[in-house]
Design a protein around this motif. Structure first.
Motif, mmCIF file in Angstrom:
data_model
loop_
_atom_site.group_PDB
_atom_site.id
_atom_site.type_symbol
_atom_site.label_atom_id
_atom_site.label_comp_id
_atom_site.label_asym_id
_atom_site.label_seq_id
_atom_site.Cartn_x
_atom_site.Cartn_y
_atom_site.Cartn_z
ATOM 1 N N LEU A 1 0.818 -1.210 0.000
ATOM 2 C CA LEU A 1 0.000 0.000 0.000
ATOM 3 C C LEU A 1 0.854 1.262 0.000
ATOM 4 C CD1 LEU A 1 -2.995 -0.890 2.346
ATOM 5 C CD2 LEU A 1 -2.667 -1.329 -0.099
ATOM 6 N N ALA A 2 2.062 1.154 0.497
ATOM 7 C CA ALA A 2 2.973 2.299 0.437
ATOM 8 C C ALA A 2 3.496 2.520 -0.975
ATOM 9 C CB ALA A 2 4.143 2.088 1.397
ATOM 10 N N ARG A 3 3.420 1.499 -1.794
ATOM 11 C CA ARG A 3 3.992 1.569 -3.145
ATOM 12 C C ARG A 3 2.961 1.959 -4.201
ATOM 13 N NH1 ARG A 3 6.901 -3.515 -6.325
ATOM 14 N NH2 ARG A 3 7.365 -2.366 -8.259
ATOM 15 N N TYR A 4 1.715 1.503 -4.050
ATOM 16 C CA TYR A 4 0.700 1.712 -5.084
ATOM 17 C C TYR A 4 -0.370 2.696 -4.602
ATOM 18 C CZ TYR A 4 2.697 -2.182 -7.694
ATOM 19 O OH TYR A 4 3.549 -2.995 -8.402
ATOM 20 N N PRO A 5 -0.736 3.672 -5.429
ATOM 21 C CA PRO A 5 -1.688 4.712 -5.008
ATOM 22 C C PRO A 5 -3.134 4.320 -5.246
ATOM 23 C CG PRO A 5 -0.819 5.266 -7.167
ATOM 24 C CD PRO A 5 -0.122 3.988 -6.749
ATOM 25 N N PHE A 6 -3.577 3.289 -4.569
ATOM 26 C CA PHE A 6 -4.961 2.850 -4.737
ATOM 27 C C PHE A 6 -5.935 3.909 -4.239
ATOM 28 C CE2 PHE A 6 -2.588 -1.196 -4.129
ATOM 29 C CZ PHE A 6 -2.852 -1.762 -5.367
ATOM 30 N N ASP A 7 -7.105 3.943 -4.862
ATOM 31 C CA ASP A 7 -8.193 4.775 -4.352
ATOM 32 C C ASP A 7 -8.905 4.091 -3.196
ATOM 33 O OD1 ASP A 7 -8.173 7.070 -6.142
ATOM 34 O OD2 ASP A 7 -8.796 5.676 -7.712
ATOM 35 N N TYR A 8 -8.967 2.760 -3.243
ATOM 36 C CA TYR A 8 -9.845 2.024 -2.321
ATOM 37 C C TYR A 8 -9.254 0.643 -2.084
ATOM 38 C CZ TYR A 8 -14.263 -0.313 -0.872
ATOM 39 O OH TYR A 8 -15.247 -1.012 -0.209
ATOM 40 N N VAL A 9 -9.235 0.223 -0.821
ATOM 41 C CA VAL A 9 -8.694 -1.083 -0.449
ATOM 42 C C VAL A 9 -9.725 -1.836 0.376
ATOM 43 C CG1 VAL A 9 -6.856 -2.305 0.771
ATOM 44 C CG2 VAL A 9 -6.337 -0.169 -0.451
ATOM 45 N N ILE A 10 -10.139 -2.982 -0.142
ATOM 46 C CA ILE A 10 -11.014 -3.896 0.595
ATOM 47 C C ILE A 10 -10.136 -4.922 1.303
ATOM 48 C CG2 ILE A 10 -12.827 -5.644 0.432
ATOM 49 C CD1 ILE A 10 -13.774 -4.277 -2.146
ATOM 50 N N GLY A 11 -10.420 -5.173 2.573
ATOM 51 C CA GLY A 11 -9.764 -6.246 3.300
ATOM 52 C C GLY A 11 -10.749 -7.382 3.505
ATOM 53 N N SER A 12 -10.417 -8.562 3.017
ATOM 54 C CA SER A 12 -11.332 -9.702 3.087
ATOM 55 C C SER A 12 -10.631 -10.922 3.665
ATOM 56 C CB SER A 12 -11.865 -10.053 1.699
ATOM 57 O OG SER A 12 -12.636 -9.006 1.151
ATOM 58 N N THR A 13 -11.414 -11.749 4.330
ATOM 59 C CA THR A 13 -10.902 -13.018 4.839
ATOM 60 C C THR A 13 -11.448 -14.136 3.961
ATOM 61 O OG1 THR A 13 -10.688 -12.234 7.114
ATOM 62 C CG2 THR A 13 -10.902 -14.618 6.790
ATOM 63 N N HIS A 14 -10.542 -14.778 3.234
ATOM 64 C CA HIS A 14 -10.900 -15.924 2.402
ATOM 65 C C HIS A 14 -10.307 -17.223 2.936
ATOM 66 C CE1 HIS A 14 -10.914 -12.597 -0.809
ATOM 67 N NE2 HIS A 14 -12.175 -12.941 -0.649
ATOM 68 N N VAL A 15 -9.284 -17.109 3.776
ATOM 69 C CA VAL A 15 -8.524 -18.286 4.188
ATOM 70 C C VAL A 15 -8.503 -18.391 5.712
ATOM 71 C CG1 VAL A 15 -6.230 -19.346 4.192
ATOM 72 C CG2 VAL A 15 -7.089 -18.235 2.122
ATOM 73 N N VAL A 16 -8.819 -19.571 6.211
ATOM 74 C CA VAL A 16 -8.761 -19.863 7.646
ATOM 75 C C VAL A 16 -7.928 -21.128 7.833
ATOM 76 C CG1 VAL A 16 -10.094 -20.378 9.732
ATOM 77 C CG2 VAL A 16 -11.074 -18.884 7.961
ATOM 78 N N ASP A 17 -6.832 -20.989 8.557
ATOM 79 C CA ASP A 17 -5.953 -22.142 8.791
ATOM 80 C C ASP A 17 -5.584 -22.841 7.487
ATOM 81 O OD1 ASP A 17 -6.081 -21.680 11.545
ATOM 82 O OD2 ASP A 17 -7.889 -22.894 11.746
ATOM 83 N N GLY A 18 -5.383 -22.051 6.435
ATOM 84 C CA GLY A 18 -4.955 -22.596 5.155
ATOM 85 C C GLY A 18 -6.075 -23.052 4.240
ATOM 86 N N TYR A 19 -7.323 -22.987 4.707
ATOM 87 C CA TYR A 19 -8.459 -23.483 3.940
ATOM 88 C C TYR A 19 -9.424 -22.349 3.604
ATOM 89 C CZ TYR A 19 -6.935 -28.084 5.581
ATOM 90 O OH TYR A 19 -6.190 -29.211 5.858
ATOM 91 N N ASP A 20 -9.960 -22.376 2.378
ATOM 92 C CA ASP A 20 -10.973 -21.421 1.944
ATOM 93 C C ASP A 20 -12.339 -22.084 2.032
ATOM 94 O OD1 ASP A 20 -12.654 -19.659 0.585
ATOM 95 O OD2 ASP A 20 -11.205 -19.215 -0.990
ATOM 96 N N PRO A 21 -13.312 -21.487 2.741
ATOM 97 C CA PRO A 21 -14.650 -22.079 2.822
ATOM 98 C C PRO A 21 -15.342 -22.241 1.473
ATOM 99 C CG PRO A 21 -14.366 -20.395 4.502
ATOM 100 C CD PRO A 21 -13.176 -20.292 3.593
ATOM 101 N N TYR A 22 -14.796 -21.614 0.438
ATOM 102 C CA TYR A 22 -15.327 -21.805 -0.917
ATOM 103 C C TYR A 22 -15.325 -23.287 -1.292
ATOM 104 C CZ TYR A 22 -15.499 -21.456 -6.049
ATOM 105 O OH TYR A 22 -15.829 -21.613 -7.373
ATOM 106 N N TYR A 23 -14.345 -24.014 -0.781
ATOM 107 C CA TYR A 23 -14.199 -25.436 -1.126
ATOM 108 C C TYR A 23 -14.817 -26.308 -0.035
ATOM 109 C CZ TYR A 23 -10.856 -23.579 -4.491
ATOM 110 O OH TYR A 23 -10.274 -22.862 -5.507
ATOM 111 N N PRO A 24 -15.500 -27.406 -0.420
ATOM 112 C CA PRO A 24 -16.170 -28.274 0.559
ATOM 113 C C PRO A 24 -15.246 -28.829 1.633
ATOM 114 C CG PRO A 24 -16.907 -28.796 -1.673
ATOM 115 C CD PRO A 24 -15.766 -27.826 -1.807
#
Length: 295
Positions: A100-123
């Motif tokens: 974030l110090a390097r790229y001048p983004f307008d907007y940053v979303i912070g999301s949690t996709h991974v828990v203990d190495g696993y994504d709930p997207y997968y069964p």
């Protein structure tokens, strides 16, 4: 689409590992739908172990493409913003800060996709942890991620995990009186998340991407949105999490295709839900600075 001023501030293109949508097609569709603007927020999920490299965003090419779209399409009636969706994990905090110090983004979303190495997207996630423990672990990881790295603008799709419970357990549908279940057993964990956001001045995203999965509510579901407001939360952003052009602004003003026919009486558009909850505006971000869009 609607007389309201509409911005869709969460969408993905072919720069994300889970989308094939050309960036220019997303722009053209958004303009046809009458939006005032959009924010591209392609995925960057480092250390995504289930499919390594899937979300390693080519930042140079991505940035150049967003700038090209801005140069071609920005005018007095439509504006394109330069954003990103970071897949949070505690050990990535310093790396994200350097980014974030390097790229001048307008907007940053912070999301949690991974828990203990696993994504709930997968069964496999629910096979490993089960429904109740899987949900609890997910919400606790969100709180840990915020505390480790609070340098983002809005928390993406708080109860994203509910999209991927299949088949949908009976306790995660509507009660006969029309009130939702869903997160009722996890409100202590969710309250902690909401209070952390409020105390740090981070916005909460209302994300309608769950409608693509046939779910009844957006993310977060309406009971969580109302709880956020009750606790004093007023910073809200709006995004459809579109990965294809047809899903841009999904459910913002109208009932989406695929919404369960036997539950249509429970539907509230994203804008209606904001108003019903008490919000009089939502936020867009320009140069990491929030701007209110009044409802």
């Amino acid at each position: 689409m609607n007389a309201e001023i509409l911005y869709d501030c969460h969408m993905h293109t072919s720069f994300s590992g889970d989308s094939e949508a050309p960036m220019e097609e997303m722009v053209r569709t958004a303009r046809k739908k009458g939006l005032a603007g959009i924010t591209f927020t392609d995925h960057l999920d480092w250390d995504y172990h289930e499919k390594p490299g899937l979300f390693d965003l080519d930042l140079k090419s991505y940035t150049e493409s967003v700038r090209a779209m801005q140069a071609k399409y920005n005018d007095d009636g439509f504006h394109i913003y330069y954003g990103i969706e970071l897949g949070l994990q505690p050990h990535l905090a310093e790396r994200h800060a350097r980014l974030l110090a390097r790229y001048p983004f307008d907007y940053v979303i912070g999301s949690t996709h991974v828990v203990d190495g696993y994504d709930p997207y997968y069964p496999l996630y629910f096979e490993k942890f089960g429904v109740q423990e899987g949900l609890r672990r997910y919400y606790r990881m969100i709180l840990e991620n915020i505390r480790a790295f609070p340098l983002f603008d809005s928390l993406g799709h708080l109860d994203y995990i509910l999209r991927y419970l299949s088949p949908l357990p009976e306790e995660l549908t509507y009660k006969p009186d029309g009130s939702p279940y869903g997160n009722a057993d996890f409100m202590a964990e969710i309250d902690a998340i909401l209070l952390e956001l409020i105390s740090r001045g981070i916005a909460l995203e209302l994300n309608t991407g769950s409608y693509r999965k046939g779910r009844l509510d957006p993310n977060p579901e309406r009971m969580v949105l109302k709880r956020y407001y009750e606790l004093g939360g007023r910073k809200i952003t709006l995004g459809a999490d579109a990965h294809t052009p047809e899903h841009i602004a999904l459910g913002f003003t109208e009932i989406p295709a695929g919404y369960p026919l036997n539950q249509k009486e429970h539907f509230s558009s994203a804008l209606s839900l904001l108003k019903e909850t008490g919000f009089d505006s939502y936020l867009i971000f320009d140069g990491r600075k929030p701007r209110k869009i009044h409802l």
